[in-house]
Design a protein around this motif. Structure first.
Motif, PDB file in Angstrom:
ATOM      1  N   GLU A 175      -7.800  -1.882   8.663  1.00  0.00           N
ATOM      2  CA  GLU A 175      -6.357  -1.970   8.889  1.00  0.00           C
ATOM      3  C   GLU A 175      -5.893  -3.417   8.838  1.00  0.00           C
ATOM      4  O   GLU A 175      -4.822  -3.711   8.325  1.00  0.00           O
ATOM      5  CB  GLU A 175      -5.984  -1.344  10.233  1.00  0.00           C
ATOM      6  CG  GLU A 175      -6.127   0.161  10.278  1.00  0.00           C
ATOM      7  CD  GLU A 175      -5.937   0.720  11.680  1.00  0.00           C
ATOM      8  OE1 GLU A 175      -5.855  -0.087  12.631  1.00  0.00           O
ATOM      9  OE2 GLU A 175      -5.875   1.946  11.820  1.00  0.00           O
ATOM     10  N   ARG A 225      -5.861  -4.529   5.220  1.00  0.00           N
ATOM     11  CA  ARG A 225      -4.756  -3.897   4.500  1.00  0.00           C
ATOM     12  C   ARG A 225      -3.438  -4.594   4.848  1.00  0.00           C
ATOM     13  O   ARG A 225      -2.603  -4.821   3.978  1.00  0.00           O
ATOM     14  CB  ARG A 225      -4.680  -2.412   4.830  1.00  0.00           C
ATOM     15  CG  ARG A 225      -3.629  -1.686   4.035  1.00  0.00           C
ATOM     16  CD  ARG A 225      -3.765  -0.182   4.194  1.00  0.00           C
ATOM     17  NE  ARG A 225      -2.695   0.500   3.505  1.00  0.00           N
ATOM     18  CZ  ARG A 225      -2.796   1.037   2.301  1.00  0.00           C
ATOM     19  NH1 ARG A 225      -3.946   0.954   1.659  1.00  0.00           N
ATOM     20  NH2 ARG A 225      -1.776   1.640   1.738  1.00  0.00           N
ATOM     21  N   GLY A 226      -3.267  -4.965   6.100  1.00  0.00           N
ATOM     22  CA  GLY A 226      -2.065  -5.691   6.506  1.00  0.00           C
ATOM     23  C   GLY A 226      -1.997  -7.066   5.861  1.00  0.00           C
ATOM     24  O   GLY A 226      -0.934  -7.497   5.402  1.00  0.00           O
ATOM     25  N   GLU A 227      -3.132  -7.739   5.806  1.00  0.00           N
ATOM     26  CA  GLU A 227      -3.172  -9.048   5.152  1.00  0.00           C
ATOM     27  C   GLU A 227      -2.903  -8.909   3.663  1.00  0.00           C
ATOM     28  O   GLU A 227      -2.228  -9.747   3.064  1.00  0.00           O
ATOM     29  CB  GLU A 227      -4.523  -9.708   5.388  1.00  0.00           C
ATOM     30  CG  GLU A 227      -4.743 -10.146   6.823  1.00  0.00           C
ATOM     31  CD  GLU A 227      -6.139 -10.668   7.068  1.00  0.00           C
ATOM     32  OE1 GLU A 227      -6.933 -10.744   6.099  1.00  0.00           O
ATOM     33  OE2 GLU A 227      -6.434 -11.010   8.219  1.00  0.00           O
ATOM     34  N   GLU A 228      -3.425  -7.851   3.068  1.00  0.00           N
ATOM     35  CA  GLU A 228      -3.195  -7.618   1.644  1.00  0.00           C
ATOM     36  C   GLU A 228      -1.713  -7.361   1.378  1.00  0.00           C
ATOM     37  O   GLU A 228      -1.153  -7.867   0.398  1.00  0.00           O
ATOM     38  CB  GLU A 228      -4.025  -6.422   1.184  1.00  0.00           C
ATOM     39  CG  GLU A 228      -3.920  -6.143  -0.299  1.00  0.00           C
ATOM     40  CD  GLU A 228      -4.787  -4.976  -0.736  1.00  0.00           C
ATOM     41  OE1 GLU A 228      -4.539  -4.460  -1.840  1.00  0.00           O
ATOM     42  OE2 GLU A 228      -5.704  -4.587   0.016  1.00  0.00           O
ATOM     43  N   THR A 229      -1.070  -6.599   2.248  1.00  0.00           N
ATOM     44  CA  THR A 229       0.363  -6.331   2.097  1.00  0.00           C
ATOM     45  C   THR A 229       1.168  -7.615   2.227  1.00  0.00           C
ATOM     46  O   THR A 229       2.088  -7.867   1.439  1.00  0.00           O
ATOM     47  CB  THR A 229       0.827  -5.304   3.147  1.00  0.00           C
ATOM     48  OG1 THR A 229       0.066  -4.107   2.983  1.00  0.00           O
ATOM     49  CG2 THR A 229       2.300  -4.989   2.998  1.00  0.00           C
ATOM     50  N   LYS A 230       0.826  -8.443   3.206  1.00  0.00           N
ATOM     51  CA  LYS A 230       1.531  -9.724   3.385  1.00  0.00           C
ATOM     52  C   LYS A 230       1.332 -10.631   2.168  1.00  0.00           C
ATOM     53  O   LYS A 230       2.273 -11.279   1.710  1.00  0.00           O
ATOM     54  CB  LYS A 230       1.044 -10.434   4.646  1.00  0.00           C
ATOM     55  CG  LYS A 230       1.509  -9.784   5.918  1.00  0.00           C
ATOM     56  CD  LYS A 230       0.947 -10.498   7.128  1.00  0.00           C
ATOM     57  CE  LYS A 230       1.270  -9.762   8.405  1.00  0.00           C
ATOM     58  NZ  LYS A 230       0.641 -10.384   9.576  1.00  0.00           N
ATOM     59  N   PHE A 261       0.674  -9.656  -0.913  1.00  0.00           N
ATOM     60  CA  PHE A 261       1.424  -9.079  -2.026  1.00  0.00           C
ATOM     61  C   PHE A 261       2.901  -9.437  -1.919  1.00  0.00           C
ATOM     62  O   PHE A 261       3.528  -9.841  -2.905  1.00  0.00           O
ATOM     63  CB  PHE A 261       1.250  -7.559  -2.056  1.00  0.00           C
ATOM     64  CG  PHE A 261       2.113  -6.880  -3.065  1.00  0.00           C
ATOM     65  CD1 PHE A 261       1.796  -6.930  -4.413  1.00  0.00           C
ATOM     66  CD2 PHE A 261       3.261  -6.201  -2.680  1.00  0.00           C
ATOM     67  CE1 PHE A 261       2.598  -6.309  -5.356  1.00  0.00           C
ATOM     68  CE2 PHE A 261       4.068  -5.586  -3.608  1.00  0.00           C
ATOM     69  CZ  PHE A 261       3.735  -5.636  -4.951  1.00  0.00           C
ATOM     70  N   LEU A 262       3.470  -9.287  -0.738  1.00  0.00           N
ATOM     71  CA  LEU A 262       4.885  -9.606  -0.554  1.00  0.00           C
ATOM     72  C   LEU A 262       5.157 -11.089  -0.788  1.00  0.00           C
ATOM     73  O   LEU A 262       6.174 -11.458  -1.368  1.00  0.00           O
ATOM     74  CB  LEU A 262       5.345  -9.187   0.850  1.00  0.00           C
ATOM     75  CG  LEU A 262       5.389  -7.680   1.093  1.00  0.00           C
ATOM     76  CD1 LEU A 262       5.710  -7.395   2.560  1.00  0.00           C
ATOM     77  CD2 LEU A 262       6.382  -7.007   0.179  1.00  0.00           C
ATOM     78  N   THR A 268       4.937 -11.645  -4.653  1.00  0.00           N
ATOM     79  CA  THR A 268       6.057 -11.080  -5.405  1.00  0.00           C
ATOM     80  C   THR A 268       7.402 -11.637  -4.962  1.00  0.00           C
ATOM     81  O   THR A 268       8.343 -11.647  -5.750  1.00  0.00           O
ATOM     82  CB  THR A 268       6.091  -9.547  -5.285  1.00  0.00           C
ATOM     83  OG1 THR A 268       6.188  -9.190  -3.901  1.00  0.00           O
ATOM     84  CG2 THR A 268       4.863  -8.924  -5.891  1.00  0.00           C
TER      85      THR A 268
END
Length: 56
Positions: free
Chosen positions: A11, A14-19, A21-22, A25
């Protein structure tokens, strides 16, 4: 000593990956796009200073 967290390592990653990515982008991609356009415009501007406008 490490503190215990309620989130599992998956988890957290995944949170670090989302951050990441944002950030890529929302910040890096627009900055690179603007830099490319500005750089091209600068090159055209300098070339027209040195060689004159097109067709002259």
């Amino acid at each position: 000593m490490k503190e215990a967290t309620s989130a599992t390592p998956q988890e957290q990653s995944r949170g670090e990956e989302t951050k990441a990515f944002l950030f890529l982008t929302g910040v890096i991609a627009p900055a690179v796009a603007v830099s490319v356009v500005v750089g091209y415009g600068f090159i055209v501007w300098i070339s027209q200073i040195l060689t004159g406008p097109p067709g002259s």
